[in-house]
Design a protein around this motif. Structure first.
Motif, PDB file in Angstrom:
ATOM      1  N   ILE A 189       0.832  -1.194   0.000  1.00 40.43           N
ATOM      2  CA  ILE A 189       0.000   0.000   0.000  1.00 40.43           C
ATOM      3  C   ILE A 189       0.872   1.252   0.000  1.00 40.43           C
ATOM      4  CG2 ILE A 189      -0.208  -0.045   2.525  1.00 40.43           C
ATOM      5  CD1 ILE A 189      -3.052   1.145   2.164  1.00 40.43           C
ATOM      6  N   ILE A 190       0.479   2.234  -0.778  1.00 44.13           N
ATOM      7  CA  ILE A 190       1.099   3.556  -0.707  1.00 44.13           C
ATOM      8  C   ILE A 190       0.108   4.436   0.047  1.00 44.13           C
ATOM      9  CG2 ILE A 190       0.237   4.185  -3.003  1.00 44.13           C
ATOM     10  CD1 ILE A 190       2.671   6.069  -3.264  1.00 44.13           C
ATOM     11  N   VAL A 191       0.581   5.117   1.078  1.00 43.92           N
ATOM     12  CA  VAL A 191      -0.298   5.971   1.876  1.00 43.92           C
ATOM     13  C   VAL A 191      -0.069   7.427   1.497  1.00 43.92           C
ATOM     14  CG1 VAL A 191      -0.704   4.381   3.781  1.00 43.92           C
ATOM     15  CG2 VAL A 191       1.302   5.828   3.838  1.00 43.92           C
ATOM     16  N   VAL A 192      -1.188   8.105   1.217  1.00 45.71           N
ATOM     17  CA  VAL A 192      -1.180   9.481   0.748  1.00 45.71           C
ATOM     18  C   VAL A 192      -2.105  10.293   1.645  1.00 45.71           C
ATOM     19  CG1 VAL A 192      -1.747  10.980  -1.197  1.00 45.71           C
ATOM     20  CG2 VAL A 192      -0.841   8.681  -1.632  1.00 45.71           C
ATOM     21  N   GLY A 193      -1.615  11.403   2.153  1.00 46.72           N
ATOM     22  CA  GLY A 193      -2.447  12.251   2.995  1.00 46.72           C
ATOM     23  C   GLY A 193      -1.672  13.471   3.435  1.00 46.72           C
ATOM     24  N   SER A 194      -2.360  14.384   4.075  1.00 47.65           N
ATOM     25  CA  SER A 194      -1.728  15.633   4.502  1.00 47.65           C
ATOM     26  C   SER A 194      -0.736  15.405   5.639  1.00 47.65           C
ATOM     27  CB  SER A 194      -2.793  16.644   4.920  1.00 47.65           C
ATOM     28  OG  SER A 194      -3.514  16.158   6.027  1.00 47.65           O
ATOM     29  N   THR A 195       0.078  16.405   5.889  1.00 51.89           N
ATOM     30  CA  THR A 195       1.054  16.362   6.966  1.00 51.89           C
ATOM     31  C   THR A 195       0.333  16.141   8.291  1.00 51.89           C
ATOM     32  OG1 THR A 195       2.462  17.892   5.743  1.00 51.89           O
ATOM     33  CG2 THR A 195       2.885  17.682   8.102  1.00 51.89           C
ATOM     34  N   GLY A 196       0.818  15.183   9.068  1.00 53.99           N
ATOM     35  CA  GLY A 196       0.249  14.908  10.378  1.00 53.99           C
ATOM     36  C   GLY A 196      -1.002  14.062  10.380  1.00 53.99           C
ATOM     37  N   SER A 197      -1.362  13.482   9.239  1.00 53.60           N
ATOM     38  CA  SER A 197      -2.594  12.694   9.160  1.00 53.60           C
ATOM     39  C   SER A 197      -2.451  11.284   9.722  1.00 53.60           C
ATOM     40  CB  SER A 197      -3.110  12.632   7.716  1.00 53.60           C
ATOM     41  OG  SER A 197      -2.171  11.995   6.876  1.00 53.60           O
ATOM     42  N   GLY A 198      -1.230  10.844   9.994  1.00 49.57           N
ATOM     43  CA  GLY A 198      -1.024   9.526  10.586  1.00 49.57           C
ATOM     44  C   GLY A 198      -0.479   8.471   9.642  1.00 49.57           C
ATOM     45  N   LYS A 199       0.079   8.880   8.525  1.00 53.57           N
ATOM     46  CA  LYS A 199       0.600   7.932   7.541  1.00 53.57           C
ATOM     47  C   LYS A 199       1.770   7.120   8.085  1.00 53.57           C
ATOM     48  CE  LYS A 199       1.506  11.183   4.661  1.00 53.57           C
ATOM     49  NZ  LYS A 199       1.162  12.317   5.531  1.00 53.57           N
ATOM     50  N   THR A 200       2.743   7.792   8.679  1.00 50.28           N
ATOM     51  CA  THR A 200       3.930   7.101   9.192  1.00 50.28           C
ATOM     52  C   THR A 200       3.563   6.182  10.349  1.00 50.28           C
ATOM     53  OG1 THR A 200       5.364   8.912   8.495  1.00 50.28           O
ATOM     54  CG2 THR A 200       6.232   7.432  10.190  1.00 50.28           C
ATOM     55  N   THR A 201       2.705   6.653  11.241  1.00 52.14           N
ATOM     56  CA  THR A 201       2.260   5.818  12.367  1.00 52.14           C
ATOM     57  C   THR A 201       1.553   4.574  11.851  1.00 52.14           C
ATOM     58  OG1 THR A 201       2.034   7.807  13.713  1.00 52.14           O
ATOM     59  CG2 THR A 201       0.943   5.822  14.519  1.00 52.14           C
ATOM     60  N   LEU A 202       0.727   4.731  10.828  1.00 45.36           N
ATOM     61  CA  LEU A 202       0.044   3.590  10.217  1.00 45.36           C
ATOM     62  C   LEU A 202       1.062   2.591   9.660  1.00 45.36           C
ATOM     63  CD1 LEU A 202      -2.332   2.008   9.046  1.00 45.36           C
ATOM     64  CD2 LEU A 202      -2.401   3.653   7.168  1.00 45.36           C
ATOM     65  N   CYS A 203       2.058   3.076   8.941  1.00 40.04           N
ATOM     66  CA  CYS A 203       3.088   2.192   8.389  1.00 40.04           C
ATOM     67  C   CYS A 203       3.846   1.465   9.507  1.00 40.04           C
ATOM     68  CB  CYS A 203       4.067   2.979   7.513  1.00 40.04           C
ATOM     69  SG  CYS A 203       3.350   3.561   5.967  1.00 40.04           S
ATOM     70  N   GLN A 204       4.161   2.189  10.569  1.00 38.99           N
ATOM     71  CA  GLN A 204       4.845   1.568  11.701  1.00 38.99           C
ATOM     72  C   GLN A 204       3.973   0.473  12.313  1.00 38.99           C
ATOM     73  OE1 GLN A 204       5.623   5.081  14.074  1.00 38.99           O
ATOM     74  NE2 GLN A 204       7.618   5.435  13.103  1.00 38.99           N
ATOM     75  N   ARG A 205       2.681   0.731  12.493  1.00 35.97           N
ATOM     76  CA  ARG A 205       1.749  -0.261  13.065  1.00 35.97           C
ATOM     77  C   ARG A 205       1.647  -1.477  12.161  1.00 35.97           C
ATOM     78  NH1 ARG A 205       0.275  -1.491  17.777  1.00 35.97           N
ATOM     79  NH2 ARG A 205      -0.354   0.611  18.278  1.00 35.97           N
ATOM     80  N   LEU A 206       1.515  -1.265  10.850  1.00 38.79           N
ATOM     81  CA  LEU A 206       1.397  -2.386   9.905  1.00 38.79           C
ATOM     82  C   LEU A 206       2.618  -3.293   9.937  1.00 38.79           C
ATOM     83  CD1 LEU A 206      -0.171  -0.651   6.772  1.00 38.79           C
ATOM     84  CD2 LEU A 206      -1.263  -2.378   8.222  1.00 38.79           C
ATOM     85  N   HIS A 207       3.764  -2.731  10.287  1.00 41.25           N
ATOM     86  CA  HIS A 207       5.012  -3.499  10.282  1.00 41.25           C
ATOM     87  C   HIS A 207       5.486  -3.891  11.677  1.00 41.25           C
ATOM     88  CE1 HIS A 207       4.879  -1.977   6.192  1.00 41.25           C
ATOM     89  NE2 HIS A 207       5.601  -3.045   5.896  1.00 41.25           N
ATOM     90  N   GLY A 208       4.634  -3.704  12.685  1.00 39.06           N
ATOM     91  CA  GLY A 208       4.968  -4.124  14.035  1.00 39.06           C
ATOM     92  C   GLY A 208       6.123  -3.355  14.657  1.00 39.06           C
ATOM     93  N   GLN A 209       6.348  -2.148  14.192  1.00 40.36           N
ATOM     94  CA  GLN A 209       7.437  -1.337  14.727  1.00 40.36           C
ATOM     95  C   GLN A 209       6.966  -0.530  15.926  1.00 40.36           C
ATOM     96  OE1 GLN A 209       8.913   1.101  11.525  1.00 40.36           O
ATOM     97  NE2 GLN A 209       9.715  -0.638  10.375  1.00 40.36           N
ATOM     98  N   VAL A 210       7.918  -0.047  16.698  1.00 42.45           N
ATOM     99  CA  VAL A 210       7.613   0.850  17.800  1.00 42.45           C
ATOM    100  C   VAL A 210       7.067   2.142  17.196  1.00 42.45           C
ATOM    101  CG1 VAL A 210       8.608   2.203  19.690  1.00 42.45           C
ATOM    102  CG2 VAL A 210       9.388  -0.140  19.282  1.00 42.45           C
ATOM    103  N   ILE A 211       5.950   2.626  17.732  1.00 45.83           N
ATOM    104  CA  ILE A 211       5.341   3.855  17.240  1.00 45.83           C
ATOM    105  C   ILE A 211       6.140   5.039  17.770  1.00 45.83           C
ATOM    106  CG2 ILE A 211       3.260   5.275  17.175  1.00 45.83           C
ATOM    107  CD1 ILE A 211       2.874   2.553  15.815  1.00 45.83           C
ATOM    108  N   SER A 212       6.719   5.788  16.851  1.00 45.01           N
ATOM    109  CA  SER A 212       7.470   6.984  17.246  1.00 45.01           C
ATOM    110  C   SER A 212       7.284   8.041  16.171  1.00 45.01           C
ATOM    111  CB  SER A 212       8.954   6.668  17.441  1.00 45.01           C
ATOM    112  OG  SER A 212       9.529   6.235  16.230  1.00 45.01           O
ATOM    113  N   TYR A 213       7.088   9.276  16.604  1.00 49.58           N
ATOM    114  CA  TYR A 213       6.860  10.351  15.649  1.00 49.58           C
ATOM    115  C   TYR A 213       8.154  10.712  14.931  1.00 49.58           C
ATOM    116  CZ  TYR A 213       5.968  14.774  13.444  1.00 49.58           C
ATOM    117  OH  TYR A 213       5.867  15.759  12.497  1.00 49.58           O
ATOM    118  N   LYS A 214       8.034  10.843  13.626  1.00 50.08           N
ATOM    119  CA  LYS A 214       9.119  11.420  12.841  1.00 50.08           C
ATOM    120  C   LYS A 214       8.501  12.016  11.593  1.00 50.08           C
ATOM    121  CE  LYS A 214      10.845   7.612  10.019  1.00 50.08           C
ATOM    122  NZ  LYS A 214      11.283   8.006   8.753  1.00 50.08           N
TER     123      LYS A 214
END
Length: 143
Positions: A4-29
């Motif tokens: 999946i490619i995630v597209v959305g505005s800044t701060g919409s939660g795209k990176t957090t979603l990718c981290q969750r999908l991959h079982g990574q520690v949720i951290s803002y960047k």
């Protein structure tokens, strides 16, 4: 699993979603450039906020199986123009994020309306932080 490619505005939660999908520690960047995960492609919010960067999304989407338009339900505005999904030759889904932070059910509904108007065929309501609705999205990506 579909990529999946995630597209959305800044701060919409795209990176957090990718981290969750991959079982990574949720951290803002702040995503500065397109970032590829095993099953996801994370895009900077500027790609949807600036029309001249749409071509970057179109070129990068070739590597994905599905397009995920991400709308934060705590935001009153949407950067997705009506019919935006028609630019892609792939299935386009809508992902309403931060449902745990919504002040009302109406906010979640409005986010879904923005995504439907943009052309999303199916809508998923999630909270990556609270792991809400992720099972339905994951099932769709595994199908």
């Amino acid at each position: 699993m579909k990529k999946i490619i995630v597209v959305g505005s800044t701060g919409s939660g795209k990176t957090t979603l990718c981290q969750r999908l991959h079982g990574q520690v949720i951290s803002y960047k702040k995503t500065q450039a397109i970032e590829t995960f095993e099953q996801a492609i994370d895009t900077p919010g500027e790609c949807i906020e600036n029309r001249f960067l749409y071509k970057m999304l179109l070129v990068t989407s070739v590597e994905a199986d599905v397009i995920g338009l991400v709308q934060d339900c705590t935001k009153e505005e949407s950067y997705f123009p009506p019919g935006f999904a028609s630019a892609f030759a792939k299935p386009v889904i809508g992902i309403v994020t931060k449902v745990d932070l919504a002040t009302s059910e109406e906010d979640v509904k409005q986010a879904g309306i923005y995504l439907r108007e943009a052309g999303a065929s199916e809508i998923f309501e999630i909270s990556s932080m609270k792991d809400l609705g992720m099972d339905k999205l994951t099932a769709y990506l595994e199908d």
